[in-house]
Scaffold this motif. Structure first.
Motif, PDB file in Angstrom:
ATOM      1  N   HIS A  57     -39.448 -27.125  16.634  1.00 35.43           N
ATOM      2  CA  HIS A  57     -39.820 -27.169  18.048  1.00 35.43           C
ATOM      3  C   HIS A  57     -39.381 -25.854  18.885  1.00 35.43           C
ATOM      4  CE1 HIS A  57     -39.752 -29.359  21.914  1.00 35.43           C
ATOM      5  NE2 HIS A  57     -40.459 -30.067  21.540  1.00 35.43           N
ATOM      6  N   ARG A  58     -38.025 -25.396  18.693  1.00 34.71           N
ATOM      7  CA  ARG A  58     -37.829 -24.296  19.439  1.00 34.71           C
ATOM      8  C   ARG A  58     -38.800 -22.956  19.303  1.00 34.71           C
ATOM      9  NH1 ARG A  58     -35.641 -23.023  24.013  1.00 34.71           N
ATOM     10  NH2 ARG A  58     -34.181 -21.401  23.875  1.00 34.71           N
ATOM     11  N   VAL A  59     -39.466 -22.817  18.256  1.00 33.80           N
ATOM     12  CA  VAL A  59     -40.478 -21.720  18.145  1.00 33.80           C
ATOM     13  C   VAL A  59     -41.487 -21.875  19.098  1.00 33.80           C
ATOM     14  CG1 VAL A  59     -39.504 -20.931  15.965  1.00 33.80           C
ATOM     15  CG2 VAL A  59     -41.573 -22.565  15.959  1.00 33.80           C
ATOM     16  N   THR A  60     -41.637 -23.093  19.551  1.00 34.10           N
ATOM     17  CA  THR A  60     -42.940 -23.237  20.382  1.00 34.10           C
ATOM     18  C   THR A  60     -42.542 -23.073  21.740  1.00 34.10           C
ATOM     19  OG1 THR A  60     -42.545 -25.611  21.036  1.00 34.10           O
ATOM     20  CG2 THR A  60     -43.860 -25.166  18.859  1.00 34.10           C
ATOM     21  N   CYS A  61     -41.422 -22.783  22.092  1.00 29.10           N
ATOM     22  CA  CYS A  61     -40.790 -22.679  23.521  1.00 29.10           C
ATOM     23  C   CYS A  61     -40.605 -21.064  23.783  1.00 29.10           C
ATOM     24  CB  CYS A  61     -39.579 -23.428  23.530  1.00 29.10           C
ATOM     25  SG  CYS A  61     -39.467 -25.065  23.252  1.00 29.10           S
ATOM     26  N   LEU A  62     -40.809 -20.385  22.807  1.00 32.13           N
ATOM     27  CA  LEU A  62     -40.662 -18.734  23.028  1.00 32.13           C
ATOM     28  C   LEU A  62     -41.921 -18.382  23.932  1.00 32.13           C
ATOM     29  CD1 LEU A  62     -39.422 -17.639  19.640  1.00 32.13           C
ATOM     30  CD2 LEU A  62     -37.967 -18.138  21.715  1.00 32.13           C
ATOM     31  N   GLN A  63     -41.967 -18.636  25.166  1.00 36.28           N
ATOM     32  CA  GLN A  63     -42.999 -18.266  26.102  1.00 36.28           C
ATOM     33  C   GLN A  63     -42.679 -17.492  27.197  1.00 36.28           C
ATOM     34  OE1 GLN A  63     -46.220 -18.664  24.667  1.00 36.28           O
ATOM     35  NE2 GLN A  63     -44.943 -19.356  22.829  1.00 36.28           N
ATOM     36  N   ASP A  64     -41.323 -16.747  27.266  1.00 39.81           N
ATOM     37  CA  ASP A  64     -41.008 -16.077  28.368  1.00 39.81           C
ATOM     38  C   ASP A  64     -41.956 -14.747  28.222  1.00 39.81           C
ATOM     39  OD1 ASP A  64     -39.599 -14.287  29.986  1.00 39.81           O
ATOM     40  OD2 ASP A  64     -37.862 -14.534  29.466  1.00 39.81           O
ATOM     41  N   PRO A  65     -42.795 -14.727  29.470  1.00 40.08           N
ATOM     42  CA  PRO A  65     -43.532 -13.633  29.868  1.00 40.08           C
ATOM     43  C   PRO A  65     -42.967 -12.346  29.389  1.00 40.08           C
ATOM     44  CG  PRO A  65     -43.806 -15.036  31.661  1.00 40.08           C
ATOM     45  CD  PRO A  65     -42.494 -15.437  30.909  1.00 40.08           C
ATOM     46  N   LYS A  66     -41.643 -12.147  29.536  1.00 37.88           N
ATOM     47  CA  LYS A  66     -40.864 -10.764  29.430  1.00 37.88           C
ATOM     48  C   LYS A  66     -40.609 -10.555  27.947  1.00 37.88           C
ATOM     49  CE  LYS A  66     -39.285 -10.964  34.154  1.00 37.88           C
ATOM     50  NZ  LYS A  66     -38.333 -12.059  34.722  1.00 37.88           N
ATOM     51  N   LEU A  67     -40.488 -11.661  27.327  1.00 35.97           N
ATOM     52  CA  LEU A  67     -39.850 -11.345  25.890  1.00 35.97           C
ATOM     53  C   LEU A  67     -40.660 -12.870  25.077  1.00 35.97           C
ATOM     54  CD1 LEU A  67     -37.753  -9.930  24.298  1.00 35.97           C
ATOM     55  CD2 LEU A  67     -36.279 -11.696  24.584  1.00 35.97           C
ATOM     56  N   PRO A  68     -41.985 -12.578  24.960  1.00 34.17           N
ATOM     57  CA  PRO A  68     -42.575 -13.809  24.204  1.00 34.17           C
ATOM     58  C   PRO A  68     -42.662 -13.677  22.700  1.00 34.17           C
ATOM     59  CG  PRO A  68     -44.130 -12.050  24.918  1.00 34.17           C
ATOM     60  CD  PRO A  68     -43.052 -11.506  25.285  1.00 34.17           C
ATOM     61  N   GLY A  69     -42.530 -14.896  22.319  1.00 33.41           N
ATOM     62  CA  GLY A  69     -42.745 -15.149  20.729  1.00 33.41           C
ATOM     63  C   GLY A  69     -44.166 -15.415  20.385  1.00 33.41           C
ATOM     64  N   ILE A  70     -44.336 -15.683  19.104  1.00 26.67           N
ATOM     65  CA  ILE A  70     -45.635 -16.109  18.616  1.00 26.67           C
ATOM     66  C   ILE A  70     -46.044 -17.536  19.169  1.00 26.67           C
ATOM     67  CG2 ILE A  70     -46.891 -16.667  16.640  1.00 26.67           C
ATOM     68  CD1 ILE A  70     -45.449 -14.770  15.110  1.00 26.67           C
ATOM     69  N   PRO A  71     -47.356 -17.566  19.731  1.00 25.85           N
ATOM     70  CA  PRO A  71     -47.461 -18.906  20.348  1.00 25.85           C
ATOM     71  C   PRO A  71     -47.693 -20.056  19.347  1.00 25.85           C
ATOM     72  CG  PRO A  71     -49.305 -17.471  20.812  1.00 25.85           C
ATOM     73  CD  PRO A  71     -48.134 -16.740  19.793  1.00 25.85           C
ATOM     74  N   PHE A  72     -46.736 -20.599  18.931  1.00 25.53           N
ATOM     75  CA  PHE A  72     -46.886 -21.678  17.896  1.00 25.53           C
ATOM     76  C   PHE A  72     -46.920 -23.018  18.491  1.00 25.53           C
ATOM     77  CE2 PHE A  72     -44.344 -18.729  15.072  1.00 25.53           C
ATOM     78  CZ  PHE A  72     -44.946 -18.829  14.029  1.00 25.53           C
ATOM     79  N   HIS A  73     -47.773 -24.033  17.949  1.00 23.62           N
ATOM     80  CA  HIS A  73     -47.800 -25.393  18.264  1.00 23.62           C
ATOM     81  C   HIS A  73     -47.127 -26.233  17.150  1.00 23.62           C
ATOM     82  CE1 HIS A  73     -50.431 -24.696  21.822  1.00 23.62           C
ATOM     83  NE2 HIS A  73     -50.847 -23.653  21.215  1.00 23.62           N
ATOM     84  N   MET A  74     -46.642 -27.187  17.498  1.00 19.14           N
ATOM     85  CA  MET A  74     -45.994 -28.231  16.472  1.00 19.14           C
ATOM     86  C   MET A  74     -46.646 -29.478  16.327  1.00 19.14           C
ATOM     87  SD  MET A  74     -42.027 -29.477  16.440  1.00 19.14           S
ATOM     88  CE  MET A  74     -41.758 -31.119  15.751  1.00 19.14           C
ATOM     89  N   LEU A  75     -46.799 -29.969  15.055  1.00 18.84           N
ATOM     90  CA  LEU A  75     -47.450 -31.213  15.086  1.00 18.84           C
ATOM     91  C   LEU A  75     -46.540 -31.968  14.050  1.00 18.84           C
ATOM     92  CD1 LEU A  75     -49.975 -33.000  15.515  1.00 18.84           C
ATOM     93  CD2 LEU A  75     -51.008 -31.959  13.522  1.00 18.84           C
ATOM     94  N   ARG A  76     -46.193 -33.250  14.208  1.00 15.08           N
ATOM     95  CA  ARG A  76     -45.345 -33.932  13.228  1.00 15.08           C
ATOM     96  C   ARG A  76     -46.125 -35.104  12.608  1.00 15.08           C
ATOM     97  NH1 ARG A  76     -40.080 -36.305  15.300  1.00 15.08           N
ATOM     98  NH2 ARG A  76     -41.448 -37.763  16.484  1.00 15.08           N
ATOM     99  N   VAL A  77     -46.145 -35.187  11.569  1.00 17.58           N
ATOM    100  CA  VAL A  77     -47.231 -36.104  10.759  1.00 17.58           C
ATOM    101  C   VAL A  77     -46.539 -36.824   9.488  1.00 17.58           C
ATOM    102  CG1 VAL A  77     -49.266 -36.144   9.502  1.00 17.58           C
ATOM    103  CG2 VAL A  77     -49.229 -34.444  11.367  1.00 17.58           C
TER     104      VAL A  77
END
Length: 191
Positions: free
Chosen positions: A163-183
């Motif tokens: 879940h946390r990797v989906t939150c790395l969206q700081d425009p100054k320090l972005p991460g890979i834009p992941f999405h999460m799905l729990r199945v």
């Protein structure tokens, strides 16, 4: 809830800022320890955390008794989950005005969706306390987003890291834009 998260790109700088301040006070060797979170709740907010075994006919994961200022956590939940619950309680006590500010800027279709979004933001902030942005981002790059290694590095659960990797969206320090799905095994989507 999804619309709210997407509108904010699943990134909430004021909550990250609060989480960084808490992490600076509770961390040891770049980890957030459960005991330190419990001590922080006690010293900062006079809230006592108690691990208890629920009665068989009354199962629960967590109960916050506002009058007694007690956070009761089931002894049946994992340590990682207890850490998140304690961190989310810290967020509730210390960052509720920032959370309400975010909620005011969005038109929710129902009061229920607003309440659920508030819980999502409390958990977001709790996870940010366990895995602060800059440190987590650096470890993600270093470990090439290996979720199991990140789980071990931050002493959190696999789902918390995912879940946390989906939150790395700081425009100054972005991460890979992941999405999460729990199945689940039957194919039911629960998150």
């Amino acid at each position: 809830i999804s619309d709210f998260l997407q509108e904010n790109k699943n990134y909430f700088p004021k909550l990250e800022e609060f989480a960084n301040a808490v992490f600076a006070k509770v961390q040891k060797n770049n980890r957030t320890r459960y005991i330190a979170l419990c001590e922080f709740l006690k010293t900062e907010y006079s809230i006592t955390v108690k691990d208890i075994i629920p009665e068989e006919e009354k199962p629960f994961s967590k109960i916050y008794n506002k009058n007694k200022k007690e956070l009761l956590l089931s002894d049946y939940v994992s340590l990682e989950t207890k850490k998140l619950y304690a961190a989310a309680q810290i967020a509730h006590e210390g960052a509720i005005s920032e959370i309400n500010e975010y909620l005011l800027k969005f038109k929710f279709p129902s009061e229920e969706s607003k309440k659920l979004t508030k819980v999502a933001l409390l958990n977001y902030c709790g996870a940010a306390i366990l895995m602060p942005y800059k440190l987590f981002h650096a470890e993600c790059k270093k470990l090439k987003y290996d979720l199991e290694l990140l789980q071990n590095t931050f002493a959190t659960s696999f789902e918390q890291v995912a879940h946390r990797v989906t939150c790395l969206q700081d425009p100054k320090l972005p991460g890979i834009p992941f999405h999460m799905l729990r199945v689940d095994v039957a194919g039911n989507i629960s998150k």
